[in-house]
Scaffold this motif. Structure first.
Motif, short mmCIF file in Angstrom:
data_model
loop_
_atom_site.label_atom_id
_atom_site.label_comp_id
_atom_site.label_asym_id
_atom_site.label_seq_id
_atom_site.Cartn_x
_atom_site.Cartn_y
_atom_site.Cartn_z
N GLU A 64 0.83 -1.21 0.00
CA GLU A 64 0.00 0.00 0.00
C GLU A 64 0.86 1.26 0.00
O GLU A 64 0.68 2.16 -0.84
CB GLU A 64 -0.92 0.00 1.21
N LEU A 65 1.81 1.37 0.94
CA LEU A 65 2.61 2.58 1.06
C LEU A 65 3.49 2.83 -0.16
O LEU A 65 3.52 3.96 -0.66
CB LEU A 65 3.46 2.53 2.33
N PRO A 66 4.21 1.82 -0.70
CA PRO A 66 5.01 2.09 -1.90
C PRO A 66 4.19 2.61 -3.09
O PRO A 66 4.63 3.49 -3.81
CB PRO A 66 5.66 0.74 -2.22
N ILE A 67 2.99 2.05 -3.25
CA ILE A 67 2.13 2.51 -4.34
C ILE A 67 1.68 3.95 -4.09
O ILE A 67 1.71 4.81 -4.98
CB ILE A 67 0.91 1.58 -4.51
N LEU A 68 1.27 4.24 -2.85
CA LEU A 68 0.81 5.59 -2.53
C LEU A 68 1.94 6.61 -2.67
O LEU A 68 1.70 7.74 -3.13
CB LEU A 68 0.23 5.63 -1.12
N LEU A 69 3.14 6.26 -2.29
CA LEU A 69 4.26 7.18 -2.44
C LEU A 69 4.53 7.48 -3.92
O LEU A 69 4.98 8.57 -4.26
CB LEU A 69 5.52 6.60 -1.78
N ARG A 70 4.23 6.52 -4.76
CA ARG A 70 4.36 6.75 -6.21
C ARG A 70 3.34 7.79 -6.69
O ARG A 70 3.59 8.54 -7.61
CB ARG A 70 4.15 5.42 -6.93
N TYR A 71 2.17 7.82 -6.03
CA TYR A 71 1.14 8.79 -6.39
C TYR A 71 1.34 10.15 -5.71
O TYR A 71 0.67 11.13 -6.07
CB TYR A 71 -0.25 8.28 -5.97
N ALA A 72 2.19 10.19 -4.70
CA ALA A 72 2.28 11.36 -3.81
C ALA A 72 2.43 12.71 -4.50
O ALA A 72 1.82 13.70 -4.05
CB ALA A 72 3.42 11.16 -2.81
N PRO A 73 3.20 12.84 -5.59
CA PRO A 73 3.34 14.17 -6.21
C PRO A 73 2.03 14.78 -6.70
O PRO A 73 1.94 16.00 -6.87
CB PRO A 73 4.31 13.91 -7.37
N TRP A 74 1.01 13.93 -6.92
CA TRP A 74 -0.24 14.43 -7.49
C TRP A 74 -1.46 14.20 -6.59
O TRP A 74 -2.56 14.60 -6.94
CB TRP A 74 -0.49 13.74 -8.85
N LEU A 75 -1.27 13.55 -5.44
CA LEU A 75 -2.38 13.28 -4.52
C LEU A 75 -2.17 14.13 -3.28
O LEU A 75 -1.28 13.87 -2.47
CB LEU A 75 -2.42 11.79 -4.16
N ASP A 76 -2.99 15.17 -3.13
CA ASP A 76 -2.83 16.15 -2.05
C ASP A 76 -3.85 15.87 -0.94
O ASP A 76 -5.05 16.02 -1.15
CB ASP A 76 -3.03 17.56 -2.61
N PRO A 77 -3.40 15.44 0.26
CA PRO A 77 -4.34 15.14 1.35
C PRO A 77 -5.20 16.32 1.77
O PRO A 77 -6.28 16.12 2.34
CB PRO A 77 -3.41 14.70 2.49
N ASP A 78 -4.73 17.54 1.51
CA ASP A 78 -5.48 18.71 1.95
C ASP A 78 -6.58 19.11 0.97
O ASP A 78 -7.69 19.43 1.38
CB ASP A 78 -4.52 19.88 2.18
N LYS A 79 -6.28 19.08 -0.31
CA LYS A 79 -7.28 19.57 -1.27
C LYS A 79 -8.08 18.47 -1.96
O LYS A 79 -9.09 18.76 -2.60
CB LYS A 79 -6.61 20.46 -2.31
N HIS A 80 -7.65 17.21 -1.85
CA HIS A 80 -8.36 16.14 -2.51
C HIS A 80 -9.21 15.32 -1.54
O HIS A 80 -8.84 15.17 -0.37
CB HIS A 80 -7.38 15.21 -3.24
N ARG A 81 -10.30 14.80 -2.04
CA ARG A 81 -11.14 13.86 -1.31
C ARG A 81 -11.24 12.58 -2.15
O ARG A 81 -11.08 12.61 -3.37
CB ARG A 81 -12.53 14.44 -1.05
N LEU A 82 -11.55 11.48 -1.48
CA LEU A 82 -11.60 10.19 -2.16
C LEU A 82 -13.02 9.63 -2.12
O LEU A 82 -13.67 9.64 -1.08
CB LEU A 82 -10.65 9.19 -1.48
N VAL A 83 -13.47 9.15 -3.27
CA VAL A 83 -14.76 8.47 -3.38
C VAL A 83 -14.46 6.99 -3.59
O VAL A 83 -13.83 6.60 -4.58
CB VAL A 83 -15.60 9.01 -4.55
N HIS A 84 -14.89 6.17 -2.64
CA HIS A 84 -14.63 4.73 -2.72
C HIS A 84 -15.50 4.10 -3.80
O HIS A 84 -16.72 4.27 -3.78
CB HIS A 84 -14.92 4.08 -1.36
N LEU A 85 -14.88 3.37 -4.70
CA LEU A 85 -15.64 2.67 -5.74
C LEU A 85 -15.87 1.21 -5.34
O LEU A 85 -17.00 0.78 -5.19
CB LEU A 85 -14.93 2.77 -7.08
N ALA A 86 -14.79 0.45 -5.17
CA ALA A 86 -14.95 -0.97 -4.86
C ALA A 86 -13.62 -1.55 -4.39
O ALA A 86 -12.56 -0.94 -4.55
CB ALA A 86 -15.45 -1.73 -6.09
N VAL A 87 -13.71 -2.74 -3.82
CA VAL A 87 -12.53 -3.57 -3.56
C VAL A 87 -12.56 -4.69 -4.58
O VAL A 87 -13.61 -5.31 -4.80
CB VAL A 87 -12.54 -4.14 -2.13
N ARG A 88 -11.44 -4.96 -5.20
CA ARG A 88 -11.42 -5.98 -6.25
C ARG A 88 -10.25 -6.94 -6.04
O ARG A 88 -9.20 -6.56 -5.51
CB ARG A 88 -11.33 -5.33 -7.63
#
Length: 368
Positions: free
Chosen positions: A182-206
């Motif tokens: 989980e963490l290595p993948i999220l760190l790969r997204y980090a430059p474009w995923l801003d915890p302050d200005k972005h919100r997440l909509v859960h779609l599904a677990v697959r």
């Protein structure tokens, strides 16, 4: 106003004869696929809306062109495809699976251009996401209802998040494996995923795992078996999160990707991976369980992934976004996702902060 027309683009095979004349293959491929499914010509005729006589004419003409038989018939076993016929059908399925995201994206762009010609047209919600079955269903359902149309571009997760960060889309789809990756993948997204200005909509677990031939003749039991000299692997495209996940799994086992035969061979969708294997061109690949099930392949689970749409917090309250969220929370769409093999829709439509989704420690690691 959502207009009643939809732009569609489809691929089509043709044979070009030495004299330059063309023979379309769409009808014979559709008929062969129906024979493969039903096991007899009469059922295939019904499925394709063809008369028995016309169907035989199509088959005989195609066999003359290819100079080989396409079907075998017997009283006890019905009708089945010859080896050539099966390879023809799977080659067509592989082409469709490979081209579909590109054609759908281009059709969405064309739809947008056509609707701009009408002064009463409304702005469209722009969704950028990697190809997935739940995303595909959401696109079809949203554009089939009386709501603002949804514009879709198929992108890798990083491309989608970068588009959101630059304001070029309204929703960005991305997947995150649960557990140690989980963490290595999220760190790969980090430059474009801003915890302050972005919100997440859960779609599904697959469920994501390895696709294998039904009888698993190479006796593949884990990802470590990809280094076996007789195992041919097919990968996802460069830049995809699935490809990066595979690299992480191999790295954990101290396996150099150069030792995996076919690691540089790539396809762009889960269905293309499955079709590649089902057609006999590879022994293993990785993708979501739905594709393996649809192609009759064995499935070896590796990880569960959560799939999210990232959105800007300021757009959540807009009418267009609320209509889409209402659709995601509808029984109709949730029932659609529930019937997808390997998908869990229990938390679909839940809006979360990055911290609520991943916890404070991970969120802190994402901040610069």
């Amino acid at each position: 106003m959502a207009h009643k027309f939809r732009a569609r683009l489809n691929s089509e095979w043709m044979l070009e004869r030495p004299d330059g004349s063309l023979l379309p293959l769409s009808e014979v491929l559709r008929l062969l696929s129906a024979i493969d499914t039903t096991g007899h010509i009469s059922g295939a005729c019904k499925a394709c809306g063809l008369s028995y006589r016309h169907a035989w004419g199509i088959l005989r003409k195609a066999e003359q062109e290819f100079e080989t038989a396409l079907i075998e018939t017997s009283r006890r076993q019905g009708t089945k495809l010859t080896s050539f016929g099966r390879h023809l059908v799977w080659a067509n399925r592989r082409v469709d699976a490979r081209l579909m995201p590109t054609l759908d994206s281009m059709a969405s762009e064309l739809q947008e251009e056509l609707e701009r010609l009408f002064p009463e047209s409304q702005p469209r919600l722009r969704l950028h996401a990697s190809h997935g079955f739940a995303v595909e269903g959401l696109m079809q359902m949203a554009n089939g209802m009386d709501m603002a149309p949804l514009e879709l571009r198929y992108r890798t997760a990083i491309e989608a998040l970068a588009s959101l960060d630059s304001g070029d889309c309204d929703l960005a789809g991305f997947q995150v494996p649960q557990g140690e990756f989980e963490l290595p993948i999220l760190l790969r997204y980090a430059p474009w995923l801003d915890p302050d200005k972005h919100r997440l909509v859960h779609l599904a677990v697959r469920n994501t795992g390895m696709f294998l031939h039904p009888d698993n003749p190479k006796n593949i039991r884990s990802i470590a078996d990809l280094v076996n000299p007789d195992v041919r692997f097919v990968n996802r495209q460069i830049g995809s999160s699935t490809r990066f996940l595979i690299s992480l799994m191999l790295e954990r086992l101290n396996i150099d990707t150069a030792r995996v035969q076919g690691f540089e061979t790539s396809e762009f969708t889960h269905m293309a991976i499955a079709a590649h294997i089902a057609s006999g061109m590879a022994d293993a690949g990785i993708g979501v369980e739905t594709a393996a099930w649809r192609c009759g392949l064995a499935f070896l689970p590796l990880v569960q992934e959560r799939y999210f749409f990232a959105v800007h917090r300021d757009t959540l309250a807009t009418a267009r976004m609320q209509r889409l969220l209402n659709l995601m929370n509808s029984e109709q769409y949730q029932a659609y996702v529930r019937q997808l093999t390997g998908y869990d829709a229990r938390h679909m439509g839940r809006v979360q902060t990055v911290e609520e989704a991943f916890g404070p420690a991970v969120t802190a690691a994402l901040r610069p």
